[in-house]
Structures are given as C-alpha cells and as structure tokens.
Motif scaffolding. Structure first.
Motif, PDB file in Angstrom:
ATOM      1  N   LEU A 438      57.347  31.921  59.286  1.00 52.82           N
ATOM      2  CA  LEU A 438      57.422  31.903  57.824  1.00 52.82           C
ATOM      3  C   LEU A 438      57.859  30.536  57.309  1.00 52.82           C
ATOM      4  CD1 LEU A 438      58.993  35.380  57.034  1.00 52.82           C
ATOM      5  CD2 LEU A 438      56.740  34.587  56.349  1.00 52.82           C
ATOM      6  N   PHE A 460      47.170  35.473  59.113  1.00 52.38           N
ATOM      7  CA  PHE A 460      48.517  35.722  58.607  1.00 52.38           C
ATOM      8  C   PHE A 460      48.413  36.628  57.391  1.00 52.38           C
ATOM      9  CE2 PHE A 460      52.155  35.094  55.916  1.00 52.38           C
ATOM     10  CZ  PHE A 460      53.210  35.030  56.800  1.00 52.38           C
ATOM     11  N   PRO A 461      49.284  37.645  57.296  1.00 51.28           N
ATOM     12  CA  PRO A 461      50.296  38.054  58.274  1.00 51.28           C
ATOM     13  C   PRO A 461      49.658  38.834  59.417  1.00 51.28           C
ATOM     14  CG  PRO A 461      50.324  39.536  56.400  1.00 51.28           C
ATOM     15  CD  PRO A 461      49.326  38.479  56.071  1.00 51.28           C
ATOM     16  N   GLN A 466      55.998  40.598  58.487  1.00 50.09           N
ATOM     17  CA  GLN A 466      55.632  39.304  57.912  1.00 50.09           C
ATOM     18  C   GLN A 466      55.097  39.484  56.497  1.00 50.09           C
ATOM     19  OE1 GLN A 466      52.876  37.347  60.532  1.00 50.09           O
ATOM     20  NE2 GLN A 466      54.468  36.717  61.982  1.00 50.09           N
TER      21      GLN A 466
END
Length: 559
Positions: A438, A460-461, A466
C-alpha cells in the motif's frame, strides 16, 4: 514393558487422533516447510488444551471441511493401524499408501504464516459469560501508551497487555524460526508486524486470562484493518483511548528512550518509519472509532499525571457511569497528529518528509485530490490478458498505468531498507506485507497526481483486505474491471507461454496450484465490489480485439 502399555498410552493421550489431524493438515496444504508447519500446529494443540481437543479437521480450513477424514472416517485406532509401520511394537498391519484427498486447494499465504487461517476458529472468551471490559490505548510511538496503560490497569485492577512486548518476547524465544526472524526484521525497520500474526498473539494471551474483569491493551490497533480484525475475531472494545502528541515531541521521546533502553526498534531509521506509518494510519483509525462512539482523545504533550487524571475521569464515566458526567468523547485535533500547529520545527530530512505528508501526501489531501480523477482496477487471473489490455487502455485514454509487480521490481533496484526487506522476503518465498504494498502504491499515485486523467491499477487489489484499506486511506475506485477467464484457458496459456520462454519449471500442476490460490482470494473480493455496483465482468476467452472493444465501451461510460 509389555505390548499393551504403548497401546494404552496412545489411547489415553489421544495420539492417533492427533496424528490424524496433523496428517490431514499436511496433505491438504502441503507447506514448503513441513517442520515449521507442524511446530505451529503443535503450538495450537497446547492452546486448545491438549491432544484430546484435536479432531481430524482441526488443522483444515473451513473450505475443506467437506473432505472425509483420512481412511474414510474409520475410528482413530483403525487409522493408527493403517499408518504405523510393522517395525513398531504393536500388532498393527502396514497400509501401503493413504487414500488420495480430492478437491485439493491451497490457502493464500498473506501474512508470513504458513498456518494462518488453517487452524480451526475458536472462541477467545466463553460465549456463555460476559467478556471482560476491553480498553485499547493507541497513539504515536513515544506518546506514553505504555505508561498510561499500566496506570489504567493498576487503578481498575485490570490485566495489562503490551502488544509490542508480546511480539518482542516471541521473537526472542523463537529467534531460530524462519517466520519470526522475518518478522523481527520487519519490526526493526519500523514496519508493522503482519496483521494475522499480531491478532493470533493477542488471542493467545487473552485466552490465558479468561477470568479478568478488564484488560488494557497497549499499542493496538495500528490501522483500520487491525481494528476490523480485532472486532471480527475477538470482540468490540468498550473504550479506545487515543493519546495525541505532536511529532517533534514524539521524536524527542523516542530518541531519549533509545538512549536509555536500547530497544532494537528505536533506531533512527525505524523511528522515522514508525512515525510515518503512524501519520498515515492515525486519522482514518481515529475516525473509524469516532463513528462508533468508542474513542476519547487526550492531549499527551502534557505532564503524565495530568493526562492520567483526564483519562481516569473519562474511564469512570464511560465504563463506570457516575450520576453526572465529568468528561466525554472529544473530536480529533488534526494539529496534534500532523503538526499543523506551532512548535513543529523541521530539524531533519524526515521532518521535511512529514511536512510533505501533512501538506500533499496525507490521506485527507490524497482522498480529496483523487475525487477529481478516475481510479480503475483491472483484475484477472494469470494469462487472462490484464497486462496487454492495460497497456492498450493507458495509451487510448491517457491514464497512468500502475502494475504492482512492476512497482515492486522498481523498488528492488534501489538501495533502500525497504528494498532489502522485500528481497529477503522474496528469497524466503514469503509474501510482501500489505502495509509495504500500500505504501508503494500510494507513493506512485502521489507522484503522478495532478498530471493525469486517471490511474489504471493492474493486479491490485489482490485480496479483500487490500481493497478495504485502499478505500479507507485513499478512495473508492471509479470502476473495477474483471477479465473472466476459465482455469483451463489460463492454464493452457501459461504453459504455452512458458514453453516459448523456455521456462521448464512451469508445469500444469504449478499453474493449477497458483489458480487455486487466485480464486480463493478473488471470490470475496469480487463479491465486495459487486455489492458496491462497481464490478464489470468481461469475457476474456475471446480475441484481444473483442475484449478491448468491450473494455473501451465501459471506459467511455466514465470519461
């Protein structure tokens, strides 16, 4: 000793049942380090109260509970008869091989622990009794959490738990353990210990003091994700005490403590990193508890006795209500966290970094700026076509393309402490902690903010924690694209691609294992975004051009 003695001992100690559970866990998860895995399982046996508490599926996750016990559910004595060799002094026959376990899958390993999430869930407190009153004491490093926590515990006759001390003691006692050696490096560089590891240590400690009337936990949680995990796995706290202290005060206290105590995590670089982590996490964490009406903030720049007097009054009112309230929850003073007030003089390069965080890299500022742009997530399995489509979309729409794998590779060529830590983790085939990922993503977004139409994040995530943390710290994505591709297609693509690149180590079995991990992490993530009406699934079995046309139609709807 006659031949019946060992059989009586094994039966009395429930050894066959223990072996059955351990073997089921090993065969289901096939850890790279089976010795470390078994050590963690045996530790869990102690926590549960001994081998008699172990069942055949104790070390098998909920997703595998539909598997039959080894040997078709025969009795434990029959199970032992199948697996013990003839050389043992027991009249048991040898079984040539164990029956295969079907529906095999691998848990995603996201917290440096090969056994996290593999162990049967258990209640920390007796559900039939009221749980002890829980007070969480949070604040920056050096804010006086330990001092005030001890005072609270002494005044009210509560138990005291220092999360930092729990972890440091575990590291000291298991210094030869690979997982804890890596955690020691993480803590020494000022990063947060893996979340599930920390939660597990807290749970184990709480189970040792079940009859306490109250418990004061010092130094936890450090971020919103930890707060959520604590509530999910343990309970909702009764009160959260936040000690707000100006940055220059924190730094002075930490440097003084380093001179007096010599703690390994009080080195200069670790202090800088811990202060940065605190500044990034503090505001959303306090806001989270404020929304629940659980937190009370105190100015910790003052004399410790003055601070404790105010804390005592607030605790009396909150947990032991008087007829007339003395004090109530207060709003967070941002100047105490971000040094926007007077007295925050910059005396080093790190102080300049903190000013940048407060002015242009802080969560509040970043969230505000991201509202003016677009953030798109591109999700999909290996060889689903994410990279190719991201490059085409980036060129067509003038976006900033961020690939987490590329960002990590770029980080590895630097000489930073963070780079060294990532290399060490990768060498040991351990995942990079969520906090580091992050942080790298935030830095990449911050560097391009204001000069782009939007951000396209590839891969991502990769799991729901996340996603939640990204929304908490930065923003909700504008759109989430998922390239839906069958496991058979992705497997054939990966194997075909590996042959072209002469990567002989890539096998169909390896790809299947990787896909099982992917699907396990992706299912709750997709559900998370579906409930927010953000998810768009695209059939990625088709040609690249047809997939791109559908992606463009979706992108046109937001630009």
């Amino acid at each position: 000793m006659n031949s019946t003695d060992p059989k009586e001992y094994l039966a009395r100690r429930e050894i066959p049942q223990l072996f059955e559970g351990l073997l089921n866990g090993l065969m289901s998860y096939r850890p790279d380090d089976p010795v470390d895995y078994l050590e963690n399982c045996l530790q869990k046996v102690r926590e549960l109260g001994g081998s008699e508490k172990v069942k055949w599926d104790t070390f098998v996750g909920p997703d595998k509970r539909n598997l039959p016990p080894l040997n078709g559910g025969q009795a434990r004595r029959s199970f032992l008869r199948n697996v013990l060799p003839e050389s043992c002094n027991f009249p048991y026959r040898r079984y040539d091989r164990l029956p295969p376990i079907h529906q095999f899958s691998i848990e995603s390993d996201t917290d440096l622990s090969e056994t996290a999430e593999l162990i049967e869930e258990y209640e920390v407190f007796d559900p039939s009794r009221p749980h002890p009153k829980i007070i969480l004491v949070i604040g920056g490093p050096g804010s006086g959490k330990g001092t005030q926590s001890l005072k609270i515990a002494e005044r009210y006759g509560f138990e005291y738990i220092s999360v930092g001390e729990l972890l440091r003691k575990k590291i000291h006692n298991t210094s030869s353990n690979r997982k804890w050696s890596l955690i020691a490096k993480i803590i020494t560089t000022g990063e947060l210990a893996p979340q599930e590891t920390t939660i597990t240590e807290i749970k184990q400690k709480l189970m040792q003091i079940p009859d306490s009337e109250g418990i004061v936990i010092d130094g936890f949680p450090r971020d919103v994700a930890q707060a959520l995990s604590f509530e999910d796995q343990i309970c909702t706290p009764d009160l959260v005490v936040f000690l707000a202290c100006a940055n220059h005060k924190l730094k002075e206290r930490l440097q003084k403590r380093a001179e007096q105590q010599g703690r390994p995590d009080d080195n200069l670089k670790a202090i800088q990193r811990r202060l940065m982590n605190f500044k990034q996490n503090a505001v959303p964490l306090v806001n989270y508890f404020q929304e629940k009406g659980l937190i009370i903030t105190f100015d910790a720049d003052r004399d410790e006795e003055d601070v404790f007097f105010d804390i005592s009054s607030a605790v009396d009112n909150k947990l032991f209500p008087a007829k007339e309230p003395v004090a109530g929850p207060s709003e967070l003073d941002l100047s105490l966290i971000l040094d926007i007030g007077e007295g925050a003089e910059s005396t080093s390069e790190f102080d300049e970094q903190n000013e940048d965080i407060a002015q242009s890299f802080g969560d509040d500022y970043l969230r505000e700026e991201l509202r003016k742009t677009k953030v798109v997530f591109m999700l999909g399995g290996p060889a689903s076509g994410k990279g190719t489509q991201c490059e085409k979309l980036t060129q067509k729409y003038g976006l900033t393309y961020l690939s987490v794998s590329d960002l990590l590779q770029s980080e590895l060529v630097t000489a930073s402490e963070r780079s060294k830590l990532i290399k060490d983790l990768m060498q040991h085939r351990s995942p990079v902690p969520m906090e580091i990922i992050l942080e790298i993503v935030k830095e990449a977004i911050s560097s391009s903010l204001g000069s782009t139409r939007g951000f396209l994040l590839d891969g991502f995530p990769c799991e729901i924690r996340q996603a939640e943390e990204f929304e908490c710290r930065l923003c909700t994505p504008t759109l989430v694209l998922y390239l839906d591709c069958s496991a058979e297609t992705m497997t054939s693509r990966v194997v075909r691609r590996s042959k072209v690149s002469h990567r002989n180590e890539v096998t169909t079995e390896n790809v299947k294992r990787r896909l099982q991990m992917f699907y396990q992490a992706m299912e709750p993530l997709l559900t998370f975004y579906e409930t927010k009406a953000l998810l768009c699934k695209i059939n990625a079995e088709r040609s690249l051009d047809k997939v791109f046309l559908q992606l463009c139609a979706l992108m046109d709807s937001i630009f």
